[in-house]
Write an enzyme that holds these catalytic residues in place. Structure first.
Site, PDB file in Angstrom:
ATOM      1  N   PRO A  21       0.837  -1.199   0.000  1.00 30.32           N
ATOM      2  CA  PRO A  21       0.000   0.000   0.000  1.00 30.32           C
ATOM      3  C   PRO A  21       0.869   1.244   0.000  1.00 30.32           C
ATOM      4  O   PRO A  21       1.848   1.321   0.748  1.00 30.32           O
ATOM      5  CB  PRO A  21      -0.793  -0.126   1.315  1.00 30.32           C
ATOM      6  CG  PRO A  21       0.106  -0.931   2.205  1.00 30.32           C
ATOM      7  CD  PRO A  21       0.826  -1.888   1.296  1.00 30.32           C
ATOM      8  N   MET A  22       0.529   2.224  -0.845  1.00 26.96           N
ATOM      9  CA  MET A  22       1.307   3.456  -0.930  1.00 26.96           C
ATOM     10  C   MET A  22       0.358   4.637  -1.068  1.00 26.96           C
ATOM     11  O   MET A  22      -0.422   4.704  -2.025  1.00 26.96           O
ATOM     12  CB  MET A  22       2.273   3.406  -2.130  1.00 26.96           C
ATOM     13  CG  MET A  22       3.398   2.411  -1.978  1.00 26.96           C
ATOM     14  SD  MET A  22       4.434   2.263  -3.465  1.00 26.96           S
ATOM     15  CE  MET A  22       3.388   1.192  -4.477  1.00 26.96           C
ATOM     16  N   CYS A 106       3.697   3.699   9.020  1.00 29.71           N
ATOM     17  CA  CYS A 106       3.822   4.916   8.213  1.00 29.71           C
ATOM     18  C   CYS A 106       4.569   5.999   8.984  1.00 29.71           C
ATOM     19  O   CYS A 106       4.168   6.380  10.088  1.00 29.71           O
ATOM     20  CB  CYS A 106       2.443   5.426   7.806  1.00 29.71           C
ATOM     21  SG  CYS A 106       2.518   6.924   6.783  1.00 29.71           S
ATOM     22  N   GLY A 207      10.999  -4.247   1.310  1.00 29.07           N
ATOM     23  CA  GLY A 207      12.189  -3.404   1.378  1.00 29.07           C
ATOM     24  C   GLY A 207      13.384  -4.013   0.674  1.00 29.07           C
ATOM     25  O   GLY A 207      13.755  -5.163   0.933  1.00 29.07           O
ATOM     26  N   ARG A 231       7.775   0.572  -4.263  1.00 31.13           N
ATOM     27  CA  ARG A 231       8.180   1.564  -5.252  1.00 31.13           C
ATOM     28  C   ARG A 231       8.618   0.949  -6.578  1.00 31.13           C
ATOM     29  O   ARG A 231       8.493   1.579  -7.627  1.00 31.13           O
ATOM     30  CB  ARG A 231       9.297   2.438  -4.664  1.00 31.13           C
ATOM     31  CG  ARG A 231       8.829   3.245  -3.462  1.00 31.13           C
ATOM     32  CD  ARG A 231       9.997   3.791  -2.658  1.00 31.13           C
ATOM     33  NE  ARG A 231      10.633   4.897  -3.318  1.00 31.13           N
ATOM     34  CZ  ARG A 231      10.242   6.174  -3.236  1.00 31.13           C
ATOM     35  NH1 ARG A 231       9.184   6.486  -2.519  1.00 31.13           N
ATOM     36  NH2 ARG A 231      10.910   7.124  -3.848  1.00 31.13           N
TER      37      ARG A 231
END
Length: 345
Positions: A21-22, A106, A207, A231
């Site tokens: 989720p971004m 977050c 990550g 990303r």
């Protein structure tokens, strides 16, 4: 190496590689594209449980999903167990979600300064209470997304992971960096390996994963049950197709210029459709098309990243206002790419 299905409570995820989720990116349009390209699951952008409590029209618009958007999790934030449990119950009643994910990672200041997001890592006991309250309020599996710590001197993911499991959490998504590092620097996969040994519920690593080889390397070195990609999927929804082909030992055919352009336009048109619905919920000075293009500029920057002519487009990004403008910009990049490739010979 063969990937094994991921089991989150009663939910089976056939492909254990998934989209993270971004905020500002993982709306319905991007989620749909990534699912179509093979992502194992998707989550919403971060959703305020306080906003659900006060019946925010914009928030409920963010909770809308596509007809075929499964498996999907509602990615919520807050710090009050009662409010979060109430909001989770409302989300379950929508009948669109497969699990509830609680944000404990977050680092954005406007969330953390109010005790939300990664600030929850300061109190594993509160995390345990939140997970327990939410789990008791819904029949859906409850998961947590977090970090390995707020900063190197406050690394407490072991305590947090224990609290999640004891509270009834069915899986933990761990970004292997400290909140103080945001998305930069070393991703501590060794810590993922340690937490996987300590816990009985699934651990999904996040990550430092940018390629199919990275997925394989993370699983082999940490034994995590799944891998989450953030990303690296921006401007590249095809990454999931590439990963699927890698593990199934199939040849991955990169998309042609025509296919690349078609996906960009499809993504933007879905975004326009979303903005049309949003504008029915709130007033705005821009048309749906203009509002969609404005929000799409970030995605477009990623789509053209590393391609010939991208710097020119970036310098003039604010001039893109219509669907046609974006199409023209994509055509410019394609033409420059063709010239560059012809000059290589």
């Amino acid at each position: 190496m063969k990937l094994k299905p991921l089991q989150i409570g009663n939910l089976t995820i056939d492909m254990p590689v998934m989209l993270a989720p971004m905020a500002g990116y993982t709306d319905m349009a991007m989620r749909t594209l990534c699912l179509q390209c093979g992502s194992g699951l998707v989550m919403t952008e971060v959703i305020s449980t306080q906003a659900i409590k006060y019946n925010s029209k914009r928030t409920f618009q963010m909770l809308k999903t596509g007809a075929d958007e499964h498996p999907i999790g509602a990615h919520i934030y807050g710090h009050d167990p009662e409010t979060m449990a109430m909001a989770a119950g409302i989300i379950e009643e929508l009948g669109k979600y497969d699990f509830i994910d609680i944000n404990c990672g977050c680092p954005v200041r406007k969330l953390a300064t109010k005790g939300n997001g990664v600030a929850l890592m300061k109190s594993p006991e509160l995390i345990r209470e939140i997970v327990s309250s939410v789990s008791s309020a819904v029949s859906l599996p409850v998961t947590v997304k977090t970090r390995i710590g707020i900063s190197p001197d406050t690394k407490n993911i072991s305590e947090v992971a224990q609290a999640v499991e004891e509270g009834g959490g069915k899986a933990i998504f761990i970004h292997a960096r400290f909140a103080s590092n945001r998305h930069n620097g070393y991703a501590d996969w060794e810590t993922l390996r340690e937490i996987k040994k300590e816990r009985n519920i699934p651990i999904i690593g996040n990550g430092g994963v940018n390629t199919a080889n990275d997925v394989e390397a993370m699983i082999k070195s940490t034994n995590v049950d799944g891998v989450m990609i953030g990303r690296a999927a921006l401007g590249n929804p095809w990454i999931f197709d590439e990963i699927n082909c890698f593990f199934e030992k199939k040849i991955y055919n990169r998309c042609s210029h025509t296919e690349w352009r078609a996906v960009i336009m499809k993504h933007l048109m879905m975004t326009i459709a979303l903005k049309e619905k949003e504008l029915n919920c709130q007033k705005g000075d821009l048309s749906a098309e203009e509002a969609a293009v404005k929000s799409f500029r970030g995605h477009f920057s990623y789509y053209i990243s590393g391609l010939a002519g991208n710097l020119h487009i970036r310098r003039n990004m604010q001039k893109l206002k219509t669907l046609q403008d974006v199409g023209t910009a994509a055509d410019y990049v394609i033409e420059r790419e063709k010239r560059k490739n012809s000059n290589d010979y």
